[in-house]
Scaffold this motif. Structure first.
Motif, mmCIF file in Angstrom:
data_model
loop_
_atom_site.group_PDB
_atom_site.id
_atom_site.type_symbol
_atom_site.label_atom_id
_atom_site.label_comp_id
_atom_site.label_asym_id
_atom_site.label_seq_id
_atom_site.Cartn_x
_atom_site.Cartn_y
_atom_site.Cartn_z
ATOM 1 N N VAL A 135 0.823 -1.075 -0.109
ATOM 2 C CA VAL A 135 -0.019 0.102 -0.010
ATOM 3 C C VAL A 135 0.902 1.361 0.204
ATOM 4 N N LYS A 136 1.805 1.417 0.692
ATOM 5 C CA LYS A 136 2.812 2.439 0.998
ATOM 6 C C LYS A 136 3.599 2.631 -0.566
ATOM 7 N N MET A 137 3.869 1.639 -1.081
ATOM 8 C CA MET A 137 4.518 1.616 -2.464
ATOM 9 C C MET A 137 3.750 1.954 -3.471
ATOM 10 N N GLU A 138 2.564 1.581 -3.351
ATOM 11 C CA GLU A 138 1.387 2.014 -4.593
ATOM 12 C C GLU A 138 1.113 3.441 -4.436
ATOM 13 N N ALA A 139 1.166 3.848 -3.207
ATOM 14 C CA ALA A 139 0.679 5.274 -2.975
ATOM 15 C C ALA A 139 1.701 6.227 -3.775
ATOM 16 N N GLN A 140 3.219 5.875 -3.490
ATOM 17 C CA GLN A 140 4.063 6.531 -4.227
ATOM 18 C C GLN A 140 4.034 6.470 -5.584
ATOM 19 N N LEU A 141 3.864 5.359 -6.239
ATOM 20 C CA LEU A 141 3.723 4.971 -7.511
ATOM 21 C C LEU A 141 2.709 5.625 -8.037
ATOM 22 N N ALA A 142 1.557 5.825 -7.544
ATOM 23 C CA ALA A 142 0.221 6.563 -8.013
ATOM 24 C C ALA A 142 0.466 7.912 -8.517
ATOM 25 N N LYS A 143 1.580 8.419 -8.050
ATOM 26 C CA LYS A 143 1.964 9.918 -8.278
ATOM 27 C C LYS A 143 2.645 9.853 -9.918
ATOM 28 N N ASP A 144 2.174 10.883 -10.353
ATOM 29 C CA ASP A 144 2.824 11.295 -11.788
ATOM 30 C C ASP A 144 3.600 12.422 -11.595
ATOM 31 N N VAL A 145 5.080 12.147 -11.246
ATOM 32 C CA VAL A 145 5.861 13.066 -11.078
ATOM 33 C C VAL A 145 6.723 13.521 -12.189
ATOM 34 N N VAL A 146 6.786 15.089 -12.696
ATOM 35 C CA VAL A 146 7.635 15.558 -13.867
ATOM 36 C C VAL A 146 8.035 16.535 -13.225
ATOM 37 N N PRO A 147 9.563 16.662 -13.545
ATOM 38 C CA PRO A 147 10.583 15.804 -14.318
ATOM 39 C C PRO A 147 10.207 14.375 -13.718
ATOM 40 N N PHE A 148 10.731 13.297 -14.254
ATOM 41 C CA PHE A 148 10.586 11.993 -13.795
ATOM 42 C C PHE A 148 11.451 11.777 -12.648
ATOM 43 N N ASN A 149 10.861 11.170 -11.527
ATOM 44 C CA ASN A 149 11.710 10.350 -10.696
ATOM 45 C C ASN A 149 11.863 9.037 -11.267
ATOM 46 N N PHE A 150 12.336 7.936 -10.509
ATOM 47 C CA PHE A 150 12.222 6.692 -11.013
ATOM 48 C C PHE A 150 11.062 5.968 -10.746
ATOM 49 N N LEU A 151 10.042 6.403 -9.930
ATOM 50 C CA LEU A 151 8.971 5.530 -9.756
ATOM 51 C C LEU A 151 7.928 5.784 -10.655
ATOM 52 N N THR A 152 7.741 6.857 -11.229
ATOM 53 C CA THR A 152 6.521 6.937 -12.189
ATOM 54 C C THR A 152 6.822 6.279 -13.376
ATOM 55 N N PRO A 153 8.079 6.550 -14.262
ATOM 56 C CA PRO A 153 8.347 5.664 -15.359
ATOM 57 C C PRO A 153 8.277 4.312 -14.999
ATOM 58 N N MET A 154 9.019 3.734 -14.008
ATOM 59 C CA MET A 154 8.735 2.447 -13.862
ATOM 60 C C MET A 154 7.480 1.678 -13.409
ATOM 61 N N ARG A 155 6.412 2.597 -12.811
ATOM 62 C CA ARG A 155 5.115 2.101 -12.911
ATOM 63 C C ARG A 155 4.505 2.079 -14.156
ATOM 64 N N ILE A 156 4.736 2.925 -15.171
ATOM 65 C CA ILE A 156 4.182 2.739 -16.393
ATOM 66 C C ILE A 156 4.721 1.647 -17.225
ATOM 67 N N ILE A 157 6.095 1.176 -16.920
ATOM 68 C CA ILE A 157 6.527 0.207 -17.603
ATOM 69 C C ILE A 157 6.258 -0.986 -17.235
ATOM 70 N N ARG A 158 5.867 -1.149 -15.522
ATOM 71 C CA ARG A 158 5.215 -2.268 -15.177
ATOM 72 C C ARG A 158 3.942 -2.679 -15.726
ATOM 73 N N ASP A 159 3.014 -1.499 -15.753
ATOM 74 C CA ASP A 159 1.794 -1.862 -16.210
ATOM 75 C C ASP A 159 1.828 -2.156 -17.673
ATOM 76 N N ALA A 160 2.809 -1.643 -18.659
ATOM 77 C CA ALA A 160 2.851 -2.094 -19.963
ATOM 78 C C ALA A 160 3.032 -3.731 -20.066
ATOM 79 N N ILE A 161 4.154 -3.914 -19.275
ATOM 80 C CA ILE A 161 4.643 -5.282 -19.436
ATOM 81 C C ILE A 161 3.326 -6.470 -18.862
#
Length: 572
Positions: free
Chosen positions: A364-390
């Motif tokens: 739950v803690k991790m998903e709360a961080q992943l849910a945010k769209d941070v721009v300029p990108f941190n590591f979590l935002t693009p990693m979440r998008i890649i995870r969902d695409a995979i």
């Protein structure tokens, strides 16, 4: 073993053809390497026999590919190099194979025997050079020795604990000749000598292992890439589902059971290893990745049941109980023993509940961080998008290749493995630069799967030119580069550290900012993307995944988003 059609005449063939024929007879299907004097003809002869040769730009990448192929295919990878510096560059693959316990045979040409010691072209005592990195090494001093040594080296690479082996074939031996009839005899003799070598098996105290698990209050099953190599996934699933014992995979053990399994303890790792009282370790070593099995990460009273193919490894670790054998075979024996008197912890068991509760909290803690769209990108935002695409690719799931510091650490926590042998990373030795070689190995070993590399710009830089190899062979590989401008991310120095006569030079950690890595593959006819927003990344992933063609996605990351990292950081 492959069959060889006998020719109608008793023609003479040279050492190149003999080596190729021996490899083919032994069942080798793929070779990796860099050709040149004196081994070009060996590669050509191998291709003519039906062995696929993957030609690289650099022996290091070829060696990493051969080592990973050995793991993925459960048969020796074969690396071919030229003499001298080619052999030295190939040591990267040999050492990586030994550290990860993957089967690899490196074959190198060498200078004429009569000229050794005179300063001949690319002269090197290659047997001495490879010694620290191999299980077995040999030099063929005559053409008649080649078949036996090929079979022996391949056998050593895969027997017991897999690892690297080396065969040296001098230039003069490659140019010697032998008759077809003599070769046929030598091949048969070589095959027969290996088939007669069958290691004896020691009795295992399976009953004691099961008794320990049955009486444990907080048992844990840990499995690693040794279990993946042994194809133990079905046996492990049966063991976990039957007993209800929580499990923890090592990074490359991920996917043997799905990360989403209800008994997965990955998200509660610290609790699982810190509180368990009996730990069944299957195909994983109690090295730095598992904190050596020592306090304070582990309880001082934990009883280890160590399943390993190497008796030496068990003697080194001195577990409470050691079981020497192939991971799948040993787990099958454990399952058979449990079958007669089954037990299961159940979802309401206090230990299972504690693991489940902690894992859910951390997710739950991790998903709360992943849910945010941070721009300029941190590591979590693009990693979440890649995870969902995979995940959206379904089955067969893509192979994920991961290297880098922050990129690999974050990817290990975020990216989900649901199928076995679908994660390749820096491994036991923490090797950087493996990415492109591993991608090529995965694409060749498992052609039905898309291969997705998620790596930092530093890791990519080690082997970036191999994107040409991707294009040349039209492999279904998408390379995603997390571009944060350097090792850990650009210039991290404090003002007081920027001093001295070279203070105006770039920091040791920094690269050219916003480097156009995507244009590298475009130079060879591949597809490149540069992305800096969620929508741009989603679009690039959708297009490149659908095309299944070589591509590089250059993801621009905030250069201050990462942190220095020298080990896998296990914080949950």
């Amino acid at each position: 073993m492959a069959t060889v059609t006998e020719p109608s005449n008793d023609a003479l063939i040279d050492g190149n053809a003999v080596a190729a024929r021996a490899l083919h007879w032994a069942g080798v299907e793929k070779m990796f390497g860099v050709v040149g004097i004196p081994v070009t003809s060996l590669a050509t002869r191998a291709v003519a026999l039906g062995i696929r040769f993957l030609a690289f730009h650099n022996e290091q990448s070829a060696g990493y590919a051969a080592s990973a192929y050995g793991y993925l295919a459960s048969k020796p990878g074969v690396l071919l190099t030229v003499s001298g510096p080619g052999c030295v560059h190939g040591l990267a693959g040999l050492s990586n194979a030994m550290a990860n316990a993957w089967p690899l045979l490196m074959i190198s040409g060498s200078c004429d025997q009569k000229d050794f010691g005179k300063g001949d072209f690319q002269e090197l005592d290659q047997i001495a050079a490879v010694k620290p990195f191999v299980k077995f090494s040999a030099k063929a001093t005559d053409i008649s020795q080649i078949p036996c040594l090929v079979f022996e080296a391949l056998h050593h690479s895969i027997s017991g604990r897999p690892g690297g082996c080396y065969l040296d074939i001098p230039s003069d031996v490659l140019h010697q000749t032998i008759s077809e009839s003599d070769l046929s005899k030598l091949l048969s003799e070589a095959e027969n000598s290996i088939s007669q070598q069958s290691p004896g098996e020691k009795p295992l105290d399976i009953e004691k292992a099961v008794s320990l698990l049955r009486s444990a209050e907080r048992p844990l099953i840990v499995f690693g890439k040794g279990a993946a190599f042994a194809r133990a996934e079905d046996s492990l699933k049966k063991l976990v589902d039957t007993t209800g014992i929580p499990f923890l995979p090592t990074p490359m053990g991920k996917g043997l059971l799905p990360d989403t399994h209800e008994l997965a303890a990955t998200a509660a790792r610290s609790l699982a290893i810190g509180k368990c009282d009996v730990a069944l370790i299957i195909g994983a070593r109690l090295n730095w990745l598992l904190h050596f099995g020592e306090p304070p990460r582990w309880s001082k009273d934990v009883k280890f049941i160590l399943v390993d193919v190497s008796e030496e490894e068990i003697e080194l670790r001195k577990p409470y109980l050691g079981l020497v054998g192939d991971a799948k075979k040993v787990v099958d024996l454990i399952n058979k023993e449990i079958k007669d008197d089954p037990f299961c912890l159940g979802k309401s068991h206090p230990w299972v509940e504690a693991i489940s509760k902690k894992a859910k909290e951390n997710v739950v803690k991790m998903e709360a961080q992943l849910a945010k769209d941070v721009v300029p990108f941190n590591f979590l935002t693009p990693m979440r998008i890649i995870r969902d695409a995979i995940i959206a690719q379904g089955s067969p799931a893509p192979v994920i290749v991961s290297e880098g510091a922050n990129t690999m650490d974050v990817g290990r926590a975020v990216l989900i493995q649901s199928e076995p042998r679908t994660r390749l990373d820096a491994g036991t030795w923490g090797t950087m630069g493996v990415g492109l070689g591993y991608c090529i190995a995965a694409a060749v070993a498992m052609p039905e799967r898309l291969v997705v590399a998620v790596e930092g710009d530093s890791g990519f830089g080690f082997s970036g030119l191999e994107v040409e190899t991707l294009v040349r062979y039209q492999l279904p590989v998408v390379v995603i580069v997390f571009n944060n401008g350097g090792v850990y991310g650009g210039d991290r120095r404090n003002p007081e550290e920027i001093t001295g006569p070279h203070k105006d030079d770039p920091a040791p950690t920094s690269f050219v900012p916003d480097a156009a890595y995507h244009t590298l593959i475009e130079a060879f006819g591949g597809k490149g993307y540069i992305v800096a927003t969620p929508d741009e990344l989603k679009s690039a992933l959708t297009e490149s995944f659908a095309a299944r063609k070589p591509a590089v996605i250059n993801v621009i990351i905030d250069p201050y988003a990462g942190a220095e990292s020298g080990r896998l950081q296990h914080k949950n």
